[in-house]
Design an enzyme around this catalytic site. Structure first.
Site, PDB file in Angstrom:
ATOM      1  N   LYS A   1       0.828  -1.201   0.000  1.00 24.35           N
ATOM      2  CA  LYS A   1       0.000   0.000   0.000  1.00 24.35           C
ATOM      3  C   LYS A   1       0.871   1.263   0.000  1.00 24.35           C
ATOM      4  O   LYS A   1       1.832   1.351   0.750  1.00 24.35           O
ATOM      5  CB  LYS A   1      -0.932  -0.001   1.209  1.00 24.35           C
ATOM      6  CG  LYS A   1      -1.889  -1.192   1.234  1.00 24.35           C
ATOM      7  CD  LYS A   1      -2.718  -1.232   2.499  1.00 24.35           C
ATOM      8  CE  LYS A   1      -1.882  -1.501   3.731  1.00 24.35           C
ATOM      9  NZ  LYS A   1      -2.705  -1.727   4.936  1.00 24.35           N
TER      10      LYS A   1
ATOM     11  N   THR B   1      -9.264   9.240   8.908  1.00 22.67           N
ATOM     12  CA  THR B   1      -8.491   8.156   8.291  1.00 22.67           C
ATOM     13  C   THR B   1      -8.221   7.010   9.263  1.00 22.67           C
ATOM     14  O   THR B   1      -7.541   6.054   8.921  1.00 22.67           O
ATOM     15  CB  THR B   1      -7.153   8.692   7.753  1.00 22.67           C
ATOM     16  OG1 THR B   1      -6.420   9.287   8.844  1.00 22.67           O
ATOM     17  CG2 THR B   1      -7.378   9.743   6.681  1.00 22.67           C
TER      18      THR B   1
ATOM     19  N   GLY C   1      -8.358   3.695  10.920  1.00 21.00           N
ATOM     20  CA  GLY C   1      -8.877   2.379  10.559  1.00 21.00           C
ATOM     21  C   GLY C   1      -8.964   2.098   9.075  1.00 21.00           C
ATOM     22  O   GLY C   1      -9.613   1.132   8.667  1.00 21.00           O
ATOM     23  N   THR C   2      -8.304   2.908   8.250  1.00 17.15           N
ATOM     24  CA  THR C   2      -8.400   2.694   6.804  1.00 17.15           C
ATOM     25  C   THR C   2      -7.776   1.365   6.383  1.00 17.15           C
ATOM     26  O   THR C   2      -8.299   0.685   5.496  1.00 17.15           O
ATOM     27  CB  THR C   2      -7.739   3.845   6.032  1.00 17.15           C
ATOM     28  OG1 THR C   2      -6.429   4.071   6.557  1.00 17.15           O
ATOM     29  CG2 THR C   2      -8.545   5.124   6.166  1.00 17.15           C
ATOM     30  N   GLY C   3      -6.655   0.988   6.998  1.00 15.82           N
ATOM     31  CA  GLY C   3      -6.016  -0.278   6.657  1.00 15.82           C
ATOM     32  C   GLY C   3      -6.889  -1.466   7.021  1.00 15.82           C
ATOM     33  O   GLY C   3      -7.002  -2.438   6.260  1.00 15.82           O
ATOM     34  N   CYS C   4      -7.531  -1.395   8.190  1.00 14.03           N
ATOM     35  CA  CYS C   4      -8.444  -2.457   8.616  1.00 14.03           C
ATOM     36  C   CYS C   4      -9.605  -2.576   7.642  1.00 14.03           C
ATOM     37  O   CYS C   4     -10.008  -3.678   7.253  1.00 14.03           O
ATOM     38  CB  CYS C   4      -8.979  -2.166  10.017  1.00 14.03           C
ATOM     39  SG  CYS C   4      -7.723  -1.989  11.292  1.00 14.03           S
TER      40      CYS C   4
END
Length: 267
Positions: A173, A209, A211-214
């Site tokens: 990412k 933003t 928790g965007t990866g989760c």
């Protein structure tokens, strides 16, 4: 109804971890289940406390899931420790779990460490090889390949290196990249097909933003659970996350994209 399992930490503020995963799975029309590795006292500004479950309780949660409602796909997030990684890997292999996506969370956005640093090797040996896809951000990937990834070529080489070393596909990412202030481009290396794919996207000046990866990884898992191919699952997940940013902007709570919205593939 297709089923998906998230193995991760709990976020009492609801923005990341188990709560974000289950919300995302519900929106995607799959039945979400959870195995909690730790309880956290956190919000969008940081983490103030972490309370780990016991090793036995972690195992009991996994056994409860797999002996009743077998998941079509599994997301792994906050693992906490090397011993937890061993238990998770052993149970997933025992039950022959499919479509495993591992988001190797090492620290939070606020720099709180979420995994024991002396256990990195266990992640690499036990969890990476059983995953269909791993989704590190640039900072995490730099830790795994032990070098800076500050060019497009270096990002490609790192993803391919990790994929071949661990025998899994890699979505590296680009949200932390400083190479292009207008774009947040991700690189997907498909291990099974040896395909190299750039998935380009807009960098948003959004305020929410956390928790965007989760959210991204659980969206990918939801798509895989429904039988969608890997590349398309990633594309749909990124589009879903972009939609969340756009909605924030529509409600007047963000500053919008820095250029027009687009997604394309470069092979």
């Amino acid at each position: 109804m297709k089923t998906a399992l998230t193995i991760a930490g709990s976020d009492c503020s609801g923005g990341a971890g188990i709560q974000a995963d289950l919300k995302t799975m519900t929106v995607h029309g799959v039945y979400g289940m959870s195995v909690i590795t730790a309880l956290t006292a956190q919000n969008t500004t940081g983490i103030s406390a972490i309370y780990k479950v016991t090793e036995e309780f972690l195992k009991q949660q996994m056994d409860s899931i797999f002996t009743d409602i077998v998941p079509d796909a599994v997301k792994i997030g906050m693992v906490v420790s090397a011993s937890f990684a061993e238990i998770i890997a052993e149970r997933l292999c025992y039950y022959q779990a499919n479509n495993i996506v591992f988001d190797p969370v090492l620290s939070s956005t606020s720099k709180t460490m979420l995994f024991e640093q002396d256990g990195i090797e266990t992640l690499e040996k036990r969890l990476f090889p059983i995953a269909r896809l791993i989704t590190p951000n640039l900072l995490e990937a730099e830790r795994f390949v032990n070098r800076k990834l500050n060019t497009k070529k270096k990002i490609e080489e790192a993803a391919i290196e990790m994929g071949k070393r661990f025998g899994c596909s890699v979505l590296l990412k680009g949200g932390h990249s400083t190479n292009n202030i207008k774009q947040a481009n991700d690189f997907l290396y498909e291990f099974d097909t040896d395909r190299k794919i750039w998935i380009n996207g807009v960098r948003y000046l959004a305020s929410n933003t956390h928790g965007t990866g989760c959210t991204l990884s659980s969206a990918i898992v939801s798509n895989l659970a429904k039988g969608i191919g890997l590349e398309e699952s990633v594309r749909l997940a990124k589009a879903y996350l972009n939609g969340a940013f756009q909605n924030e902007i529509y409600l007047g709570k963000g500053n919008g994209p820095l250029n027009h919205i687009y997604m394309e593939v470069e092979k």
